[in-house]
Design an enzyme around this catalytic site. Sequence first.
Site: not given
Length: 482
Positions: A186-187, A129, A75, A260, A183, A190, A451
């Site tokens: 992986h994307n 995938s 889903v 996405k 995953k 990609e 710093h």
Amino acid sequence: MNKADIGLIGLAVMGENLVMNMESKGFTVAVYNRTVDKVDKFIEGRAKGKNIIGAHSLEELIANLKSPRKVMLMVKAGKPVDDFIEKLLPLLDKGDIIIDGGNSHYPDTQRRTEYVESKGLLYIGAGVSGGEEGALKGPSIMPGGSKEAWPPVKPILQGIAAKVDGHPCCDWVGEGGAGHYVKMTHNGIEYGDMQLIAESYILMRDMLKLSNDEMSKIFAEWNKGKLDSYLIEITADILSYKDEENKYAIDYIMDTAGQKGTGKWTAMDALEEGVPLTLIAEAVFARCLSSDKEQRRHAEELLGKNSPKAPEDKEQFVKDIENALYAAKVISYAQGYVLLRSAAKTYGWNLNFGGIALMWRGGCIIRSAFLGKIHEAFTENPDLENLLFAPYFANAMKEAVPSLRRICSYAMQEGVAIPSMASALCYWDGIKTFSSGANMIQAQRDYFGAHTYERTDRPKGEFFHTNWTGEGGDTQSGVYNA
Ligand code: 6PG
């Protein structure tokens, strides 16, 4: 019909195809979909005569499963996954397993694993995938979560996964959110691969003015060599594809890239980990820049359009693009693996880097011959700090980087934006520079904010402050590092 080996919820295209794949491998599958009409349509259609049981409620689905029950969710990532977990928990027993096969964000999987385990059940977050075709014929599957859940689901997930030389592109990744982390990475990779291909295309289209058919042939040729991969193969197909009106589809597809979010997650995580994942981050930003076409129109009108000139030796330029794409790809994977190594340390995962390359070797979107070489590199040295240090890749880079440099120089000079290739070259030059310019940054930080800095002539871990203006005094700022 006998009880089912596994139940699957969510009959969208990925879900349906996974069910058909499982059934074809000899597993009986029970299916359920929130809109139950879909169940009937599926059972009367593609699933007719198969060992597939349609359920009209979650209760019916669960009643049809062998113990320990395995329920796979296909889903939409996010709330729907949580909602189904809540609905399933009262229906399942101790030792039953919930598997999420969507593109969930790994912190969600981490949280869900703990939650489901706290209820006495087991949880797997599995990256899947390969798109529609992969789901049907053999995807790459990256499962992680409750370790105890792996032996009962292993025969099913490895059974349906793609095989390369008889080896399944699926293995246990690690606990908690490890599967979805791999995953996600992986994307991200990609995104990098796709951006590098888009940059190669734009160099050939806008500088060399090659036709779609000429470019298609070049990509098809590249696919026979070291760039042999699914994404190069489909690029060749896309370029030569003509529609019913005999028009090239690529010429009328709007140049606004969607996303996405998985590439963005990868880049955000790299920032969190402090890992320079520059190529993938540029690929994400390039999609963002592409998406605002109106702003680009305005900028082109206001600031002027570039008219890149073709180089003299076009044939050599095409060879250089091939090598540049390859060199940049090596950098991208090197960066991706550094991220995986860093995350493994942060989350206490014992990631098998060679095994991950094997999982990606077939079935998934980034599948390529190249991943076989990465597998070999990690098999030779599982503790490899950076892929660029593996002898095979170090040699390959010596040959390919001069092309990357020529392509970047020429594209910069002529005004063609190739952000991912350029970031690859900067990383390559940056990592090989022992003496960088960051001493200036440290001096500036100390100048304006006390710093502090470490000295090259003193042991590491000792911090110094200089009173640069004679007015700041000796007070140092607190030390904290991102
Ligand atoms: C896969 C793909 C798949 C999906 C991408 C698309 O591995 O099969 O990666 O998960 O097609 O997430 O991502 P974008 O829409 O962000 O390009």
